[in-house]
Design a protein around this motif. Structure first.
Motif, PDB file in Angstrom:
ATOM      1  N   GLN A  62     -56.587   1.928 -65.954  1.00 20.37           N
ATOM      2  CA  GLN A  62     -55.880   2.131 -64.691  1.00 20.37           C
ATOM      3  C   GLN A  62     -54.398   1.798 -64.845  1.00 20.37           C
ATOM      4  N   ARG A  63     -54.101   0.732 -65.596  1.00 24.18           N
ATOM      5  CA  ARG A  63     -52.699   0.382 -65.853  1.00 24.18           C
ATOM      6  C   ARG A  63     -52.027   1.451 -66.706  1.00 24.18           C
ATOM      7  N   ALA A  64     -52.762   2.001 -67.673  1.00 26.84           N
ATOM      8  CA  ALA A  64     -52.200   3.054 -68.517  1.00 26.84           C
ATOM      9  C   ALA A  64     -51.886   4.299 -67.691  1.00 26.84           C
ATOM     10  N   LEU A  65     -52.775   4.647 -66.764  1.00 22.16           N
ATOM     11  CA  LEU A  65     -52.528   5.802 -65.901  1.00 22.16           C
ATOM     12  C   LEU A  65     -51.315   5.562 -65.007  1.00 22.16           C
ATOM     13  N   ALA A  66     -51.180   4.341 -64.486  1.00 23.21           N
ATOM     14  CA  ALA A  66     -49.999   4.001 -63.679  1.00 23.21           C
ATOM     15  C   ALA A  66     -48.739   4.064 -64.532  1.00 23.21           C
ATOM     16  N   ALA A  67     -48.832   3.635 -65.788  1.00 22.04           N
ATOM     17  CA  ALA A  67     -47.688   3.705 -66.693  1.00 22.04           C
ATOM     18  C   ALA A  67     -47.288   5.161 -66.944  1.00 22.04           C
ATOM     19  N   LEU A  68     -48.275   6.035 -67.105  1.00 20.43           N
ATOM     20  CA  LEU A  68     -47.972   7.457 -67.304  1.00 20.43           C
ATOM     21  C   LEU A  68     -47.270   8.053 -66.093  1.00 20.43           C
ATOM     22  N   VAL A  69     -47.703   7.676 -64.906  1.00 22.83           N
ATOM     23  CA  VAL A  69     -47.058   8.164 -63.686  1.00 22.83           C
ATOM     24  C   VAL A  69     -45.595   7.728 -63.669  1.00 22.83           C
ATOM     25  N   ALA A  70     -45.343   6.473 -64.038  1.00 27.69           N
ATOM     26  CA  ALA A  70     -43.968   5.965 -64.076  1.00 27.69           C
ATOM     27  C   ALA A  70     -43.140   6.705 -65.123  1.00 27.69           C
ATOM     28  N   LEU A  71     -43.733   6.958 -66.281  1.00 28.14           N
ATOM     29  CA  LEU A  71     -43.005   7.663 -67.338  1.00 28.14           C
ATOM     30  C   LEU A  71     -42.728   9.120 -66.953  1.00 28.14           C
ATOM     31  N   GLU A  72     -43.682   9.747 -66.286  1.00 30.85           N
ATOM     32  CA  GLU A  72     -43.508  11.143 -65.871  1.00 30.85           C
ATOM     33  C   GLU A  72     -42.482  11.279 -64.752  1.00 30.85           C
ATOM     34  N   ALA A  73     -42.193  10.196 -64.045  1.00 27.88           N
ATOM     35  CA  ALA A  73     -41.214  10.237 -62.965  1.00 27.88           C
ATOM     36  C   ALA A  73     -39.776  10.296 -63.489  1.00 27.88           C
ATOM     37  N   ARG A  74     -39.603  10.039 -64.774  1.00 30.40           N
ATOM     38  CA  ARG A  74     -38.265  10.110 -65.357  1.00 30.40           C
ATOM     39  C   ARG A  74     -37.778  11.553 -65.387  1.00 30.40           C
ATOM     40  N   THR A  75     -36.484  11.709 -65.171  1.00 33.06           N
ATOM     41  CA  THR A  75     -35.902  13.049 -65.270  1.00 33.06           C
ATOM     42  C   THR A  75     -35.851  13.470 -66.744  1.00 33.06           C
ATOM     43  N   GLU A  76     -35.630  14.743 -66.965  1.00 35.09           N
ATOM     44  CA  GLU A  76     -35.546  15.245 -68.334  1.00 35.09           C
ATOM     45  C   GLU A  76     -34.426  14.547 -69.111  1.00 35.09           C
ATOM     46  N   SER A  77     -33.294  14.346 -68.477  1.00 36.43           N
ATOM     47  CA  SER A  77     -32.182  13.684 -69.170  1.00 36.43           C
ATOM     48  C   SER A  77     -32.516  12.219 -69.469  1.00 36.43           C
ATOM     49  N   GLU A  78     -33.236  11.555 -68.565  1.00 33.92           N
ATOM     50  CA  GLU A  78     -33.669  10.174 -68.824  1.00 33.92           C
ATOM     51  C   GLU A  78     -34.657  10.121 -69.987  1.00 33.92           C
ATOM     52  N   GLN A  79     -35.555  11.093 -70.034  1.00 34.99           N
ATOM     53  CA  GLN A  79     -36.523  11.143 -71.127  1.00 34.99           C
ATOM     54  C   GLN A  79     -35.828  11.380 -72.465  1.00 34.99           C
ATOM     55  N   LYS A  80     -34.893  12.308 -72.489  1.00 35.46           N
ATOM     56  CA  LYS A  80     -34.165  12.590 -73.728  1.00 35.46           C
ATOM     57  C   LYS A  80     -33.359  11.378 -74.184  1.00 35.46           C
ATOM     58  N   ALA A  81     -32.723  10.693 -73.246  1.00 34.33           N
ATOM     59  CA  ALA A  81     -31.951   9.501 -73.590  1.00 34.33           C
ATOM     60  C   ALA A  81     -32.863   8.410 -74.134  1.00 34.33           C
ATOM     61  N   ARG A  82     -34.028   8.251 -73.537  1.00 33.02           N
ATOM     62  CA  ARG A  82     -34.968   7.223 -73.997  1.00 33.02           C
ATOM     63  C   ARG A  82     -35.504   7.562 -75.382  1.00 33.02           C
ATOM     64  N   ILE A  83     -35.831   8.827 -75.620  1.00 33.00           N
ATOM     65  CA  ILE A  83     -36.302   9.254 -76.935  1.00 33.00           C
ATOM     66  C   ILE A  83     -35.227   9.002 -77.980  1.00 33.00           C
ATOM     67  N   ALA A  84     -33.982   9.346 -77.653  1.00 33.00           N
ATOM     68  CA  ALA A  84     -32.874   9.114 -78.586  1.00 33.00           C
ATOM     69  C   ALA A  84     -32.743   7.627 -78.909  1.00 33.00           C
ATOM     70  N   LYS A  85     -32.920   6.788 -77.905  1.00 40.00           N
ATOM     71  CA  LYS A  85     -32.818   5.344 -78.122  1.00 40.00           C
ATOM     72  C   LYS A  85     -33.975   4.847 -78.987  1.00 40.00           C
ATOM     73  N   LEU A  86     -35.174   5.383 -78.771  1.00 39.24           N
ATOM     74  CA  LEU A  86     -36.341   4.962 -79.543  1.00 39.24           C
ATOM     75  C   LEU A  86     -36.242   5.371 -81.007  1.00 39.24           C
ATOM     76  N   VAL A  87     -35.764   6.578 -81.258  1.00 37.51           N
ATOM     77  CA  VAL A  87     -35.697   7.051 -82.646  1.00 37.51           C
ATOM     78  C   VAL A  87     -34.393   6.684 -83.322  1.00 37.51           C
ATOM     79  N   GLY A  88     -33.411   6.251 -82.556  1.00 37.05           N
ATOM     80  CA  GLY A  88     -32.164   5.798 -83.138  1.00 37.05           C
ATOM     81  C   GLY A  88     -31.116   6.870 -83.349  1.00 37.05           C
ATOM     82  N   HIS A  89     -31.323   8.061 -82.814  1.00 30.03           N
ATOM     83  CA  HIS A  89     -30.317   9.116 -82.886  1.00 30.03           C
ATOM     84  C   HIS A  89     -30.598  10.167 -81.825  1.00 30.03           C
TER      85      HIS A  89
END
Length: 82
Positions: free
Chosen positions: A49-76
């Motif tokens: 249930q917590r994982a599903l709530a986490a997915l909802v929170a992650l899916e609420a990010r805008t495309e630009s927020e997702q791209k910025a987060r991915i860039a931060k995670l991979v380091g470029h």
């Protein structure tokens, strides 16, 4: 330097790996009672249930927020992305 996963990311990833493993076990041995029992335990768990709530929170990010987060995670950043 790459960033560490946020709690929502870590929790969703953890359950994703569990479900992928159980799915693979189910494909290899569709009638295995132990696999079915572990699937039921995971589906009934509070952690899922917590994982599903986490997915909802992650899916609420805008495309630009997702791209910025991915860039931060991979380091470029991706080519063409700033």
């Amino acid at each position: 330097m790459a960033a560490a996963p946020e709690p929502d990311e870590a929790h969703a990833t953890h359950f994703h790996r569990i479900l992928i493993g159980l799915g693979a076990e189910l494909v290899l041995s569709p009638l295995d009672r132990d696999t079915h029992s572990r699937i039921r335990e995971v589906l009934d768990s509070a952690g899922l249930q917590r994982a599903l709530a986490a997915l909802v929170a992650l899916e609420a990010r805008t495309e630009s927020e997702q791209k910025a987060r991915i860039a931060k995670l991979v380091g470029h950043t991706l080519r063409g992305e700033r």
